[in-house]
Design a protein around this motif. Sequence first.
Motif, PDB file in Angstrom:
ATOM      1  N   PRO A  23      43.919  58.333  42.650  1.00  0.00           N
ATOM      2  CA  PRO A  23      43.787  57.730  43.779  1.00  0.00           C
ATOM      3  C   PRO A  23      44.354  55.993  43.689  1.00  0.00           C
ATOM      4  O   PRO A  23      44.697  55.944  42.291  1.00  0.00           O
ATOM      5  CB  PRO A  23      42.201  57.319  43.606  1.00  0.00           C
ATOM      6  N   LYS A  24      44.659  55.976  44.567  1.00  0.00           N
ATOM      7  CA  LYS A  24      45.674  54.350  45.120  1.00  0.00           C
ATOM      8  C   LYS A  24      44.512  53.249  44.128  1.00  0.00           C
ATOM      9  O   LYS A  24      45.722  52.094  43.367  1.00  0.00           O
ATOM     10  CB  LYS A  24      45.784  54.359  46.254  1.00  0.00           C
ATOM     11  N   GLY A  98      46.750  41.566  39.342  1.00  0.00           N
ATOM     12  CA  GLY A  98      46.444  40.379  40.301  1.00  0.00           C
ATOM     13  C   GLY A  98      47.273  40.065  41.348  1.00  0.00           C
ATOM     14  O   GLY A  98      47.229  39.155  42.420  1.00  0.00           O
ATOM     15  N   TYR A  99      48.521  39.891  41.218  1.00  0.00           N
ATOM     16  CA  TYR A  99      49.954  39.639  41.733  1.00  0.00           C
ATOM     17  C   TYR A  99      49.505  40.611  43.133  1.00  0.00           C
ATOM     18  O   TYR A  99      50.249  40.538  44.156  1.00  0.00           O
ATOM     19  CB  TYR A  99      50.752  39.769  40.530  1.00  0.00           C
ATOM     20  N   LEU A 100      50.579  41.653  42.965  1.00  0.00           N
ATOM     21  CA  LEU A 100      50.433  43.462  44.017  1.00  0.00           C
ATOM     22  C   LEU A 100      48.432  43.380  44.547  1.00  0.00           C
ATOM     23  O   LEU A 100      48.051  44.105  44.693  1.00  0.00           O
ATOM     24  CB  LEU A 100      50.765  44.491  43.121  1.00  0.00           C
ATOM     25  N   THR A 101      48.481  42.225  45.261  1.00  0.00           N
ATOM     26  CA  THR A 101      47.115  41.852  46.129  1.00  0.00           C
ATOM     27  C   THR A 101      46.973  41.882  47.632  1.00  0.00           C
ATOM     28  O   THR A 101      47.985  41.047  47.739  1.00  0.00           O
ATOM     29  CB  THR A 101      45.557  41.888  44.957  1.00  0.00           C
ATOM     30  N   ARG A 102      46.277  41.764  48.501  1.00  0.00           N
ATOM     31  CA  ARG A 102      46.557  41.025  49.388  1.00  0.00           C
ATOM     32  C   ARG A 102      46.099  39.712  49.563  1.00  0.00           C
ATOM     33  O   ARG A 102      46.710  38.874  50.464  1.00  0.00           O
ATOM     34  CB  ARG A 102      44.361  41.746  50.688  1.00  0.00           C
ATOM     35  N   GLY A 103      45.829  38.832  48.565  1.00  0.00           N
ATOM     36  CA  GLY A 103      44.950  37.821  48.119  1.00  0.00           C
ATOM     37  C   GLY A 103      47.057  36.533  48.044  1.00  0.00           C
ATOM     38  O   GLY A 103      47.520  35.883  48.579  1.00  0.00           O
ATOM     39  N   ASN A 104      48.533  37.902  47.708  1.00  0.00           N
ATOM     40  CA  ASN A 104      49.201  37.130  47.728  1.00  0.00           C
ATOM     41  C   ASN A 104      49.800  36.333  48.527  1.00  0.00           C
ATOM     42  O   ASN A 104      50.194  37.604  49.624  1.00  0.00           O
ATOM     43  CB  ASN A 104      50.326  39.021  47.551  1.00  0.00           C
ATOM     44  N   ARG A 105      50.180  35.559  49.378  1.00  0.00           N
ATOM     45  CA  ARG A 105      50.820  34.806  50.386  1.00  0.00           C
ATOM     46  C   ARG A 105      51.891  34.704  50.709  1.00  0.00           C
ATOM     47  O   ARG A 105      52.283  34.530  51.659  1.00  0.00           O
ATOM     48  CB  ARG A 105      50.401  33.115  50.027  1.00  0.00           C
ATOM     49  N   GLY A 111      49.422  47.442  45.006  1.00  0.00           N
ATOM     50  CA  GLY A 111      50.574  47.958  44.829  1.00  0.00           C
ATOM     51  C   GLY A 111      50.297  49.205  44.395  1.00  0.00           C
ATOM     52  O   GLY A 111      49.047  49.940  44.021  1.00  0.00           O
ATOM     53  N   ASP A 112      50.846  50.143  45.055  1.00  0.00           N
ATOM     54  CA  ASP A 112      51.302  51.250  45.704  1.00  0.00           C
ATOM     55  C   ASP A 112      51.461  52.228  43.776  1.00  0.00           C
ATOM     56  O   ASP A 112      51.621  51.492  42.867  1.00  0.00           O
ATOM     57  CB  ASP A 112      52.340  52.139  46.167  1.00  0.00           C
ATOM     58  N   ASN A 113      51.057  53.855  44.012  1.00  0.00           N
ATOM     59  CA  ASN A 113      51.107  54.358  42.617  1.00  0.00           C
ATOM     60  C   ASN A 113      51.901  54.579  42.143  1.00  0.00           C
ATOM     61  O   ASN A 113      52.259  54.441  40.613  1.00  0.00           O
ATOM     62  CB  ASN A 113      50.409  55.984  43.078  1.00  0.00           C
ATOM     63  N   TYR A 155      61.518  48.563  45.721  1.00  0.00           N
ATOM     64  CA  TYR A 155      60.402  49.229  45.551  1.00  0.00           C
ATOM     65  C   TYR A 155      59.977  48.274  47.098  1.00  0.00           C
ATOM     66  O   TYR A 155      58.978  49.329  47.676  1.00  0.00           O
ATOM     67  CB  TYR A 155      59.222  48.229  45.121  1.00  0.00           C
ATOM     68  N   TYR A 156      60.137  46.869  48.063  1.00  0.00           N
ATOM     69  CA  TYR A 156      59.792  46.777  48.588  1.00  0.00           C
ATOM     70  C   TYR A 156      60.042  46.985  50.293  1.00  0.00           C
ATOM     71  O   TYR A 156      59.922  47.175  51.149  1.00  0.00           O
ATOM     72  CB  TYR A 156      59.548  44.703  48.978  1.00  0.00           C
TER      73      TYR A 156
END
Length: 479
Positions: A23-24, A98-105, A111-113, A155-156
Amino acid sequence: MENIALTTLLVPFVGALLTACSPKQQAKNICTVFALLATLGTVALGWLFLAGGKTDATYTLVSYHGVALFGFTVDRISTLIAFAVVFLGLLVSLYSTGYLTRGNREHPHDGDNRYYAFLLIFIGAMAGLVLSSTLLGQLLFFEITGGCSWALIGYYQTQKSQRSAMKALLITHVASLGLYLAAATLFLNTGTFSLSALSQLQGSASYIVYGGILFAAWGKSAQLPMQAWLPDAMEAPTPVSAYLHAASMVKVGVYIFARAILEGGNVPHVIGWVGIVMATITMVYGFLMYLPQKDMKRLLAWSTITQLAWMFLALSMAALGSKQALDGGIAYIFNHAFAKSLFFLVAGAFSYSCGTRLLPKLRGVMSKSPLLGIGFCVAALAIAGVPPFNGFFSKFPVFAAGFTLSTEHWELIPVMVLALVESVASFAWLIYWFGRVVPGEQSPEVAQMAPLPWAMRAVLVVLVIMSLVSSVIAAMWLN
């Protein structure tokens, strides 16, 4: 030791499979756990090697009609570099949680699998390449790292990132043709793919094999004339830039060249001089190119190209017979991985908390985030080669070896003087940006910066410490 080495190699690939199927929300945790297990494997391998009196050993795992196709070489260099690339993979995995989260401005995104799966595959491929005892094994993992870099740079999934990913894949794949040629020539002349057979080469075969390895190394380590892919690869997520483009992928080239010199022992001097000339040109070119950069990641990309030229300079002098230059080049690979990873991850922290990496918009960091201010300072001083940071203990042996070797080869004197000028100028330029970014009144972006997740802070602290002590580790392990 061969069982520990094989486990260290396979664990990341097993983890990648589980990560891809999980799961993701669990992918990042599985990735971090398996990266930790692989790191413990390199520690166990180093411990067994130390307990055995640091005796070099080669183990053949796959052979066909008596021809070794793949195996492991366990010695001072492989154990040291394997620890660096796998341990930094663990740090990047943790940082990414921590970096690949919704909090990154700058890039609000969970982050995906596939990100974590490809990161683990890359860690496994790096471990396999560093420990490989055959040119065929190096070639296999050389190509795997190229495929992973394509997936992670793009990746993006933006048009620009996909174009950059394809450029990196094509250039490094063209470079791999040199390794194909070297492997074929080695087999035709010695009947084996073992790196130890390099010492048996004579005449034109020696030029072809070492020339092919050097060509492949230039492409993977972004040296002229194949440097164009690295600055564009900064479209990748910053943790990827820190790992692939500072700690691991770009080190593939210098590592395979170092391993060839170590195993061969009778490298044609022409190869050494070609390496010295191209390293000097790349060093100057890279320095001139990072002067106008305002984007922190692009500046660091060009700085990385310049630092890799230093490593090629050291290893090329080793091809002329300098053991001090070889040890200095290996130490440079190890030390630079930690210092430049710190710099890239500081840039990632700015992206996360401020929403920008543009240096003119980052001012007054120290008063708002002392950790980022200290991290920036330590990384800049380490890259510039200022004592007591690890960069000094990387550059000093190169200078010492170069000036010692110049008693036999006077042509090295202008090369070393030019390298000294570049080192001083880099120090001045990085200190200039330090004065513009770290102290002073806070810019609007810095004043409104968001707090960093604990995982990102912890990784930065570890890398600050390693930028101080990695040179001690390298010196103790190599001697």
